[in-house]
Design a protein around this motif. Sequence first.
Motif, PDB file in Angstrom:
ATOM      1  N   VAL A  73       0.842  -1.203   0.000  1.00  0.00           N
ATOM      2  CA  VAL A  73       0.000   0.000   0.000  1.00  0.00           C
ATOM      3  C   VAL A  73       0.875   1.250   0.000  1.00  0.00           C
ATOM      4  O   VAL A  73       0.657   2.193  -0.781  1.00  0.00           O
ATOM      5  N   ARG A  76       2.415   2.000  -3.227  1.00  0.00           N
ATOM      6  CA  ARG A  76       1.415   2.244  -4.274  1.00  0.00           C
ATOM      7  C   ARG A  76       1.390   1.145  -5.340  1.00  0.00           C
ATOM      8  O   ARG A  76       1.313   1.431  -6.540  1.00  0.00           O
ATOM      9  N   TYR A  77       1.445  -0.058  -4.846  1.00  0.00           N
ATOM     10  CA  TYR A  77       1.281  -1.177  -5.772  1.00  0.00           C
ATOM     11  C   TYR A  77      -0.188  -1.269  -6.163  1.00  0.00           C
ATOM     12  O   TYR A  77      -1.079  -1.314  -5.317  1.00  0.00           O
ATOM     13  N   GLN A  78      -0.453  -1.320  -7.464  1.00  0.00           N
ATOM     14  CA  GLN A  78      -1.824  -1.357  -7.954  1.00  0.00           C
ATOM     15  C   GLN A  78      -2.056  -2.520  -8.905  1.00  0.00           C
ATOM     16  O   GLN A  78      -3.044  -2.542  -9.655  1.00  0.00           O
ATOM     17  N   GLY A  79      -1.144  -3.492  -8.885  1.00  0.00           N
ATOM     18  CA  GLY A  79      -1.269  -4.633  -9.776  1.00  0.00           C
ATOM     19  C   GLY A  79      -2.226  -5.677  -9.234  1.00  0.00           C
ATOM     20  O   GLY A  79      -2.840  -5.511  -8.169  1.00  0.00           O
ATOM     21  N   ASP A  81      -3.615  -9.299  -7.662  1.00  0.00           N
ATOM     22  CA  ASP A  81      -3.282 -10.023  -6.428  1.00  0.00           C
ATOM     23  C   ASP A  81      -2.611 -11.349  -6.786  1.00  0.00           C
ATOM     24  O   ASP A  81      -3.115 -12.422  -6.478  1.00  0.00           O
ATOM     25  N   HIS A  89       7.298  -6.089  -8.271  1.00  0.00           N
ATOM     26  CA  HIS A  89       7.165  -4.771  -7.653  1.00  0.00           C
ATOM     27  C   HIS A  89       8.136  -4.622  -6.480  1.00  0.00           C
ATOM     28  O   HIS A  89       8.817  -3.591  -6.353  1.00  0.00           O
TER      29      HIS A  89
END
Length: 657
Positions: A73, A76-79, A81, A89
Amino acid sequence: MDSAVYGMEFQRKQTVPVWIRLLLLGVMVIQCGCATTQFVRLREKPVNPLMSRLKMSRLGHLRPSDRTESFLVASRYQGPDRLEEMLHHAQSQCVGPHSREALHALAELNYLGAEAVASKDSPLSSELYLDAAHAAWYYFSEPDDHGEHPNPVSDLHRGTAEVYNASCEALLRVAHRQGRKNLMASLQMPLTRRQLLAEIPDPTPLVNAEQVGEYDFVTDYELTNLRNRHVARGIGVPVIAVRKPSKVAQPIEDYYTQGMSFAATVVFRFPEGLPPGGQSRQLPVQVQVFDPRETDGIFVRNSTLPLEKDLSTPLAKFLSNPDLKLLDTWGFVRPDRARSVEGLYMVQPYDPDRIPVLMVHGVWSSPMTWMEMFNDLQADPDIGRRYQFWFYLYPTGEPLAFAAANLRDELDRVRDDCDPHRTNERLDEMIVVGHSMGGLISQMLTIDSEDRLWNSVSQVPVDQIQANPDEKNEIRRVFFFQSNPSVDRIVTIASPYHGSKYSNAFTRWATGSIVWLPSKTMQLSRLVFEQNNEVHWWDRVLYPRTSLDSLTKKSAVLTLIRDTSVPPDVKHHNIVGVDRGKTDRDWSDGVVRYSSAHREGVASEVVVPASHSEIHRHPQAINEMRRILKEHLVDVSLKRRIPVTPVNQQMTPVLVP
């Protein structure tokens, strides 16, 4: 003639019904409370502290910990799951403001990936375990902005240490399952072909390439019947290392217990300064084996990382030997058969630089009775590094004079085998510790008998005894002896100097009905008995049969011990048990009265609130032994003018549930 002195019956009474013998045997087992104990049991599943930090999905799959999710979080990992994307990342964040947390996440995610494929792709899981360990290693090896290295013991960094330890152990388990069980065997990774080179950077007399063989995992075992499990937190995999036989057997190895094993810690050391991935995958990894008794930590760059340790589980596993089952009962009831295993035993290889502590058990017992005390004492750094513990096993059905003679001979043999020229000062600083009858045997090592013991059992001079030369030599061996100059200090625990209430006319007669004796001892007893003139019918009824005959108040050998103080240059410490009685006149440990165990003129005496079978396991008795051993170190250091160096790392005793 004193009929309760030395000996054994010379003819077997067969008139006692079997049911009486069995009843007596059961009662004595209950009273002694010394049955051989198992100290470990195999766990259904190895313990893994890391599991408590990881999450579990509804389908039973392992998920990242709160710490790793917080990193994702914050970075800013947005990939998706998915482990693969999260790994990429984390790798990309290893340089930058989140680098420390990225390394932890990278280690943890590699571990999760390895666990996910472990059952179906062993080569891939092995590589992922190694990558996880590398990321965690780099986490600890790189200093922060203040030049400080993370401490794997602190709560803040403990989770990363657990990832490192679990990953290294998992990789070792893969090799173990594939039959590569030698701790000193180098390995090659299945996919990257990376070399894992085994080495011992700091060999010790215990942990060295000549002695380290196969190994087992401490996490497979749960301690039982030991109060404390002595561990230290840090990095590394504590293992049970099994000693391999020497290529050329040495005489001292005759005293080594079969299957000797000891504690070791395995550390995977990665190339300095290289982050995980990339070029580092081409370089070898050092798989280092350390002696946790001698090593508190390992040097990484300019810092020291504490070593993970477990000193208790290897000891407990080694001593939970099914071959020792009922050895205590066998040694009392069948001393004729137990003679084959009689002798001095070393549970660790002989070390000429350590002071021996010889522990002598009591009646209806075995060296296993010392394991609670030994477990606690050997975990103390000052004691573990300066002492070696030896154990004497003897048939406790034999009378006191014979048992003491055999121990004298055994100590002479040990000295001849390990120090034939008598030049090792450590062996002349020996401490002998004895429980119950073992305490009396210990004190006999300090006594010059002259002709006092013989004159108390016979009115006929030895030279006038009608016997062959071998029999006369045996008489001299048992009844004429000198103090052992190697004994510098003795500790007696619950020893019946004035006899025991359990050594009475009935118990002496009854135990004589169930105890089989060595033929040589019986022949010598008959020889002495028959050539004395004052033999009455009552002497024959209560003819000396077993060790209990030596523990009557009027026993000649007990009188000799009671009336003889230790030499001035030998210190005597006494520990007495009291768990019943309202006044000192009737205080008792259930077997030996306080008035019988108490000694005047000793260097120290403490009273411990414990029963006879529990006193040497009681924390107060163990603390007193610890004090005595450390006092001895100070005394011998003053003699040698060598300072006692304090040790920094302390073992943590974890109470065993």
